[in-house]
Design a protein around this motif. Sequence first.
Motif, PDB file in Angstrom:
ATOM      1  N   PRO A 190       0.806  -1.225   0.000  1.00  0.00           N
ATOM      2  CA  PRO A 190       0.000   0.000   0.000  1.00  0.00           C
ATOM      3  C   PRO A 190       0.838   1.274   0.000  1.00  0.00           C
ATOM      4  CG  PRO A 190      -0.106  -1.099   2.137  1.00  0.00           C
ATOM      5  CD  PRO A 190       0.591  -2.035   1.210  1.00  0.00           C
ATOM      6  N   ILE A 191       2.077   1.217   0.499  1.00  0.00           N
ATOM      7  CA  ILE A 191       2.935   2.399   0.501  1.00  0.00           C
ATOM      8  C   ILE A 191       3.300   2.783  -0.929  1.00  0.00           C
ATOM      9  CG2 ILE A 191       5.104   3.395   1.302  1.00  0.00           C
ATOM     10  CD1 ILE A 191       3.081   2.842   3.501  1.00  0.00           C
ATOM     11  N   LYS A 192       3.676   1.792  -1.738  1.00  0.00           N
ATOM     12  CA  LYS A 192       3.974   2.056  -3.143  1.00  0.00           C
ATOM     13  C   LYS A 192       2.740   2.571  -3.874  1.00  0.00           C
ATOM     14  CE  LYS A 192       7.806  -1.187  -3.921  1.00  0.00           C
ATOM     15  NZ  LYS A 192       8.263  -2.346  -4.723  1.00  0.00           N
ATOM     16  N   ALA A 193       1.578   1.988  -3.551  1.00  0.00           N
ATOM     17  CA  ALA A 193       0.345   2.439  -4.191  1.00  0.00           C
ATOM     18  C   ALA A 193       0.040   3.886  -3.819  1.00  0.00           C
ATOM     19  CB  ALA A 193      -0.816   1.531  -3.781  1.00  0.00           C
ATOM     20  N   LEU A 194       0.292   4.255  -2.556  1.00  0.00           N
ATOM     21  CA  LEU A 194       0.042   5.625  -2.114  1.00  0.00           C
ATOM     22  C   LEU A 194       0.977   6.605  -2.819  1.00  0.00           C
ATOM     23  CD1 LEU A 194      -1.484   7.502  -0.208  1.00  0.00           C
ATOM     24  CD2 LEU A 194       0.254   7.038   1.539  1.00  0.00           C
ATOM     25  N   ILE A 195       2.234   6.205  -2.990  1.00  0.00           N
ATOM     26  CA  ILE A 195       3.193   7.059  -3.692  1.00  0.00           C
ATOM     27  C   ILE A 195       2.727   7.312  -5.133  1.00  0.00           C
ATOM     28  CG2 ILE A 195       5.538   7.170  -4.628  1.00  0.00           C
ATOM     29  CD1 ILE A 195       6.458   5.633  -2.124  1.00  0.00           C
ATOM     30  N   MET A 196       2.292   6.245  -5.797  1.00  0.00           N
ATOM     31  CA  MET A 196       1.821   6.389  -7.170  1.00  0.00           C
ATOM     32  C   MET A 196       0.567   7.251  -7.242  1.00  0.00           C
ATOM     33  SD  MET A 196       3.956   4.861  -9.173  1.00  0.00           S
ATOM     34  CE  MET A 196       3.219   4.301 -10.686  1.00  0.00           C
ATOM     35  N   MET A 197      -0.303   7.121  -6.271  1.00  0.00           N
ATOM     36  CA  MET A 197      -1.527   7.914  -6.271  1.00  0.00           C
ATOM     37  C   MET A 197      -1.218   9.399  -6.086  1.00  0.00           C
ATOM     38  SD  MET A 197      -5.001   7.354  -4.139  1.00  0.00           S
ATOM     39  CE  MET A 197      -5.315   5.915  -5.152  1.00  0.00           C
ATOM     40  N   LEU A 198      -0.303   9.701  -5.177  1.00  0.00           N
ATOM     41  CA  LEU A 198       0.087  11.095  -4.954  1.00  0.00           C
ATOM     42  C   LEU A 198       0.731  11.677  -6.220  1.00  0.00           C
ATOM     43  CD1 LEU A 198       1.528  10.889  -1.314  1.00  0.00           C
ATOM     44  CD2 LEU A 198      -0.648  11.891  -2.043  1.00  0.00           C
ATOM     45  N   LEU A 199       1.509  10.841  -6.909  1.00  0.00           N
ATOM     46  CA  LEU A 199       2.098  11.290  -8.166  1.00  0.00           C
ATOM     47  C   LEU A 199       1.014  11.582  -9.193  1.00  0.00           C
ATOM     48  CD1 LEU A 199       4.573  11.833  -9.911  1.00  0.00           C
ATOM     49  CD2 LEU A 199       4.678   9.379 -10.437  1.00  0.00           C
ATOM     50  N   GLY A 200      -0.009  10.724  -9.238  1.00  0.00           N
ATOM     51  CA  GLY A 200      -1.123  10.952 -10.152  1.00  0.00           C
ATOM     52  C   GLY A 200      -1.876  12.228  -9.837  1.00  0.00           C
ATOM     53  N   LEU A 201      -2.079  12.504  -8.550  1.00  0.00           N
ATOM     54  CA  LEU A 201      -2.743  13.742  -8.135  1.00  0.00           C
ATOM     55  C   LEU A 201      -1.919  14.964  -8.540  1.00  0.00           C
ATOM     56  CD1 LEU A 201      -4.006  12.675  -4.591  1.00  0.00           C
ATOM     57  CD2 LEU A 201      -5.425  13.144  -6.590  1.00  0.00           C
ATOM     58  N   TRP A 202      -0.589  14.844  -8.414  1.00  0.00           N
ATOM     59  CA  TRP A 202       0.273  15.967  -8.817  1.00  0.00           C
ATOM     60  C   TRP A 202       0.209  16.183 -10.325  1.00  0.00           C
ATOM     61  CZ3 TRP A 202       4.930  15.891 -11.747  1.00  0.00           C
ATOM     62  CH2 TRP A 202       5.552  17.137 -11.853  1.00  0.00           C
ATOM     63  N   LEU A 203       0.260  15.111 -11.098  1.00  0.00           N
ATOM     64  CA  LEU A 203       0.179  15.239 -12.550  1.00  0.00           C
ATOM     65  C   LEU A 203      -1.150  15.872 -12.973  1.00  0.00           C
ATOM     66  CD1 LEU A 203       1.679  11.790 -13.666  1.00  0.00           C
ATOM     67  CD2 LEU A 203       2.763  14.041 -13.883  1.00  0.00           C
ATOM     68  N   ALA A 204      -2.222  15.546 -12.231  1.00  0.00           N
ATOM     69  CA  ALA A 204      -3.531  16.118 -12.547  1.00  0.00           C
ATOM     70  C   ALA A 204      -3.575  17.616 -12.278  1.00  0.00           C
ATOM     71  CB  ALA A 204      -4.613  15.411 -11.737  1.00  0.00           C
ATOM     72  N   SER A 205      -2.712  18.095 -11.377  1.00  0.00           N
ATOM     73  CA  SER A 205      -2.721  19.523 -11.034  1.00  0.00           C
ATOM     74  C   SER A 205      -1.931  20.372 -12.023  1.00  0.00           C
ATOM     75  CB  SER A 205      -2.142  19.721  -9.624  1.00  0.00           C
ATOM     76  OG  SER A 205      -0.741  19.442  -9.602  1.00  0.00           O
ATOM     77  N   ILE A 206      -1.182  19.720 -12.919  1.00  0.00           N
ATOM     78  CA  ILE A 206      -0.408  20.468 -13.913  1.00  0.00           C
ATOM     79  C   ILE A 206      -1.354  21.142 -14.904  1.00  0.00           C
ATOM     80  CG2 ILE A 206       1.235  20.256 -15.819  1.00  0.00           C
ATOM     81  CD1 ILE A 206       2.577  17.994 -14.304  1.00  0.00           C
ATOM     82  N   GLY A 207      -1.134  22.400 -15.166  1.00  0.00           N
ATOM     83  CA  GLY A 207      -1.990  23.134 -16.089  1.00  0.00           C
ATOM     84  C   GLY A 207      -2.599  24.348 -15.421  1.00  0.00           C
ATOM     85  N   THR A 208      -3.820  24.677 -15.818  1.00  0.00           N
ATOM     86  CA  THR A 208      -4.504  25.855 -15.293  1.00  0.00           C
ATOM     87  C   THR A 208      -5.467  25.459 -14.188  1.00  0.00           C
ATOM     88  OG1 THR A 208      -4.370  26.890 -17.479  1.00  0.00           O
ATOM     89  CG2 THR A 208      -5.899  27.861 -15.898  1.00  0.00           C
ATOM     90  N   ASP A 209      -5.388  26.127 -13.068  1.00  0.00           N
ATOM     91  CA  ASP A 209      -6.276  25.889 -11.935  1.00  0.00           C
ATOM     92  C   ASP A 209      -7.725  26.127 -12.367  1.00  0.00           C
ATOM     93  OD1 ASP A 209      -7.632  25.740  -9.583  1.00  0.00           O
ATOM     94  OD2 ASP A 209      -6.676  27.461  -8.632  1.00  0.00           O
ATOM     95  N   PRO A 210      -8.618  25.113 -12.225  1.00  0.00           N
ATOM     96  CA  PRO A 210     -10.000  25.279 -12.687  1.00  0.00           C
ATOM     97  C   PRO A 210     -10.792  26.294 -11.867  1.00  0.00           C
ATOM     98  CG  PRO A 210      -9.754  23.216 -11.477  1.00  0.00           C
ATOM     99  CD  PRO A 210      -8.373  23.775 -11.668  1.00  0.00           C
ATOM    100  N   LEU A 211     -10.337  26.594 -10.669  1.00  0.00           N
ATOM    101  CA  LEU A 211     -11.062  27.522  -9.808  1.00  0.00           C
ATOM    102  C   LEU A 211     -10.513  28.944  -9.904  1.00  0.00           C
ATOM    103  CD1 LEU A 211     -11.421  25.261  -6.644  1.00  0.00           C
ATOM    104  CD2 LEU A 211     -13.195  25.826  -8.285  1.00  0.00           C
ATOM    105  N   GLY A 212      -9.193  29.078  -9.894  1.00  0.00           N
ATOM    106  CA  GLY A 212      -8.589  30.410  -9.888  1.00  0.00           C
ATOM    107  C   GLY A 212      -8.005  30.863 -11.201  1.00  0.00           C
TER     108      GLY A 212
END
Length: 493
Positions: free
Chosen positions: A164-186
């Motif tokens: 689960p630690i490796k899975a959590l690391i990959m998930m956090l990486l996925g969340l970071w990749l999703a944040s790349i670009g323009t903030d949908p709110l601001g």
Amino acid sequence: MIDFFIEGFGMAMRIDTFVVMALGLFCGMLVGALPGFTTLMAMAILLPISFFLEPIVGIPFLLGIYKGGMFGGSIPAILVSMPGTGAAVATSRDGYALTQKGKSRKALDMALFASVFGDTASDIFTILMIFPIALLVMQFGPPELFAVLLMSLIIIAATSGSNPIKALIMMLLGLWLASIGTDPLGGVERFTFGIFELKSGIPLLPMLIGVFAIPEVAKVVMENKKVRQLATVMGERLTFREFRASFRTVCRSTVIGTSIGIIPGLGQVVAAMMGYSAAKNASPTPEKFGEGELEGVAAAEAANNAVNGPTMVPLLTLGIPGDNVTAILLGAFVAQGLRPGPQLFEEQGAVVFAILIAMVFANLMFLAIGYLSIPIFSRLVTIKVSVLIPLVIMFAFAGTYVFRSDSTDLLMLVVFGIFGILAKAAKFDVMPLVMGFILGPPMEYAFGQTVAMTNGDVAGFFLGERWGATAVLMASPFIGYLLWKRMQRVPTD
């Protein structure tokens, strides 16, 4: 909802839908029957084709590949003990033993009938369940949606792979990749590093093909397995009496697979293993399992195919993919302008029910195509991999480029393909990364709306007014832990 169902039934009765769905079934069986090739690879590579079709045609095409590929994976598992999918590992235990006894046709027929029964029953269950769940989800506000999405990410992290630690690391990486670009709110640029192509974010299609299809191709090339000798005698067909003797097992595995399909992150492999284990434990002669028992084939195939329908419930109602394949389906829905989630049934209810009804009819074609083409697909296990690999790579690059006609997507494909190969070599599961990438933006948006509703007092809002969402948030770690412990008890060999 009844009006949507009736309208959707009429929409599903289209000739082009049935023709394209039959093509998807054939393609899925074709790829699944090739040793080393997977349903996931076929879905990822053929995904761009669906973008040029109407939703009521393109989505059923992918569902046909999904259904056909799951059964197709049992063909090399039974004939040469080389499972075409992870879920077919359980099938190979008794399937190959039956082949060695000259009963490969019986094993293939049992796999087909059990697959069709499990798939059809779970699809009907999905249509019945989608009514009340959709009505419930329509009452969700941003706080409830945020809580459910967060719980799903926790469950996926807990159940993906053995660490689960490796899975959590990959998930956090996925969340970071999703944040790349323009903030949908601001509307503020984030992590673009001055690169113009990243302002619109990372495209989903190159990521999906890169992390799923390319590592599978590399695996086939590096392993370079030699196909075992194919049995030349297929043997007699399965009789009705033999199927009836295993019918209780098929029903039990269908229930197991359906239950597992509703929970995001578990998938066909867990269902097949649990169905097989349950059949073995319930059998009066468990010592026969692994030695060529038709009941073992029935248990594994009914369970892994029964997952197909229920995975659509969290996907359509909450936008939460249950496994790698439904993550690709989510990409297809989004590309078609159908964003799964609480508003989907209000905006496109008839289209959704048309797709679900088409799934049921696909099983009838599945039965006919599979029964007639088993002798053809059974010979595919002898095709040389060196002939197929260049074609797969060509389709991967062509499919990636044709969607947006942007050469940057090809670079993204290569980058994510290399990343996927390295992650697989280091035993990191890429599913949490993709789930984090897909679920990150809607979760961030729901959280932003919650903050706006509370004027910044999020903690007080959850404690004072949103007891349901609070309960989900508090229960998430415990649910994830219990599922992880359960996963440790499921046999993997």
